[in-house]
Design a protein around this motif. Structure first.
Motif, PDB file in Angstrom:
ATOM      1  N   VAL B  36      11.201  -3.776   3.059  1.00 14.80           N
ATOM      2  CA  VAL B  36       9.742  -3.697   3.052  1.00 14.80           C
ATOM      3  C   VAL B  36       9.306  -2.233   2.950  1.00 14.80           C
ATOM      4  O   VAL B  36       8.262  -1.932   2.359  1.00 14.80           O
ATOM      5  CB  VAL B  36       9.158  -4.406   4.298  1.00 14.80           C
ATOM      6  N   ASP B  37      10.130  -1.310   3.464  1.00 17.16           N
ATOM      7  CA  ASP B  37       9.843   0.119   3.304  1.00 17.16           C
ATOM      8  C   ASP B  37       9.687   0.495   1.835  1.00 17.16           C
ATOM      9  O   ASP B  37       8.724   1.146   1.443  1.00 17.16           O
ATOM     10  CB  ASP B  37      10.994   0.959   3.898  1.00 17.16           C
ATOM     11  N   ALA B  40       6.559  -1.045   0.317  1.00 16.88           N
ATOM     12  CA  ALA B  40       5.348  -0.343   0.760  1.00 16.88           C
ATOM     13  C   ALA B  40       5.205   0.991   0.017  1.00 16.88           C
ATOM     14  O   ALA B  40       4.125   1.336  -0.465  1.00 16.88           O
ATOM     15  CB  ALA B  40       5.412  -0.115   2.273  1.00 16.88           C
ATOM     16  N   LYS B  47       3.630   0.639   5.620  1.00 22.49           N
ATOM     17  CA  LYS B  47       4.382  -0.563   5.959  1.00 22.49           C
ATOM     18  C   LYS B  47       3.600  -1.503   6.896  1.00 22.49           C
ATOM     19  O   LYS B  47       3.572  -2.717   6.656  1.00 22.49           O
ATOM     20  CB  LYS B  47       5.717  -0.146   6.583  1.00 22.49           C
TER      21      LYS B  47
END
Lengths: 215, 215
Positions: B36-37, B40, B47
Motif C-alpha cells: 500500500v506504501d 500511495a 497512506k
C-alpha cells in the motif's frame, strides 16, 4: 535407500495411495483448508509416514499435480495416434480430454481450480502442466491439415489454433459442471461442430471477411 | 458524509487516482508482494488517506476489480449494438475484448492472472465478473443466428457456444503476450475464421459427423 523393515507394501504403492487420498481431500476442501491429518486418515497411514514420504502439504500437492498431469498428457498422446485422418485425431484428442475430466473429476479440480498463486513451486508446476498439454494439442493441430499434408499449417497459425482449442476446452469444463449428465462424446461432437469447419477452412485458405457493403 | 475540509479534489476523483495507481502496482508486483506504501506514493496520496478511502489492501484490490470489470462489460455491451447483423456483432464483441486487453494490459493482468483464491471476497467478485462477461457474450450469441431470426438458437446451444468463445478468447490473451505486436483487429479476424463458420453451421443445423467408413 528405502527402509522396508516395518512396511507391508512397497513405497511406490503406498505413495500412490497417499496421492489418491490427497486428491480427494484437496478437491473437496481446497488447498488451504485441506489437512494432512485427513489425508493420512483417508490413506490409512500415519501422519508422520505421510510427511516421511511426501515431505509437506506442498509436496503432497505437487505430487498430485505431477501424477495427474502425466495421466492427462498420456491420454492425449494415446488418442492422437498418427494412424487416423486429422479430423478423427482431433476428435480423439478432445474426447480423451473430456473423458478425463468426466471420469477424474477430483483430479481436474486439483489441476484446474486450485489457484496458481498458492506457492511459486506450485505455480511453476502448473505452468509446466499447461505447457505439456499445449505441446500435445499443438502436435494434433500441426498435422490437422488435409490428409497426408504435414506439417499442415505455419507454426504461427498452429499456435493460434492451439490456444483457441485449449481455452475453449478448459472453459467447457465449467459448462460441464452445470451439465453433469452430458457425456464426453456429445461435448466432443458439439465442439467439433464449432471448430472443425473453421479450422479446415483456415487451413484451406478460406477466410472470413467483412460482408460486402458492411463497414 | 464526505469530509472535504482539507482536500483539493472531490473524493470520487481521488478514488479513481488511487485505483489507477493500485492497478499498476498489482499488475507489476502481484497481490501479495504489492504494498500500500507504493500505491500511495504512486497516487501522490498519504497512506492513511488510502486506507481512509479504500479500507485495506483487499478493499483496494476489490475496487480495481469492480471498476475494470464494469469497463470491460460496458465495452462489450457498446460493441454488441443491435443494429448490426449477427456476424458483425460477434466481430465487434471480440474486437472490443481484444482491444481492451491490448490497451489496458495492467487491468487485464489484475482481472485475469491474480488468483481467485486470494480471499473469499475477491473470489466472489471474480466470479461475478466472469458471470457478467458470460451474460454479455451470451446475449451476442443468442441473436447470432440468421439475420432477423431471434432468438437464434436454443439456450442450451447458446450456453455451449458462450463457454467456448469466452474460454477461447481468454486463452488467446496468453497467446497475445507472446505476440505483443499483433493488433486486436487481426486477432479478431483469426478467431472469427475459427468459430464463425462453425457457429453458423450449428445454427443452420449442419453438424460434423464421423466421416463415412471411419470408426
Amino acid at each position: 535407500m528405502t527402509d522396508t523393515r516395518r512396511r507391508r507394501m512397497p513405497r511406490p504403492v503406498r505413495e500412490q495411495q497417499i496421492i489418491d487420498a490427497a486428491i480427494r481431500v484437496f478437491a473437496k476442501r481446497g488447498y488451504h483448508a485441506a489437512s494432512v491429518d485427513e489425508i493420512a486418515e483417508l490413506a490409512g497411514i500415519s501422519k508422520p509416514m505421510v510427511y516421511l514420504y511426501l515431505d509437506s502439504k506442498e509436496g503432497l500437492f505437487l505430487a498430485c499435480l505431477r501424477r495427474e498431469a502425466e495421466r492427462l498428457v498420456a491420454a492425449l498422446r494415446a488418442a492422437a495416434g498418427p494412424a487416423h485422418p486429422p479430423e478423427l485425431r482431433l476428435r480423439a484428442g478432445l474426447l480423451a480430454f473430456f473423458t478425463f475430466v468426466t471420469e477424474r473429476r477430483d483430479s481436474w479440480v486439483v489441476l484446474h481450480r486450485q489457484a496458481s498463486e498458492l506457492s511459486p513451486a506450485i505455480a511453476a508446476e502448473l505452468g509446466r502442466t499447461r505447457q505439456a498439454v499445449m505441446t500435445e494439442v499443438s502436435g494434433l493441430v500441426r498435422t490437422g491439415g488435409p490428409e497426408g499434408a504435414a506439417p499442415a499449417c505455419p507454426d504461427d497459425e498452429a499456435d493460434f489454433v492451439t490456444y483457441t482449442l485449449v481455452g475453449a476446452a478448459d472453459s467447457l469444463t465449467d459448462w460441464m459442471t452445470l451439465h453433469p449428465d452430458e457425456p464426453p462424446e456429445r461435448i466432443t461432437l458439439r465442439l467439433m461442430n464449432m471448430v472443425w469447419v473453421g479450422m479446415r477452412n483456415v487451413l484451406d485458405g478460406e477466410v472470413w471477411t467483412t460482408p460486402a457493403g458492411e463497414p
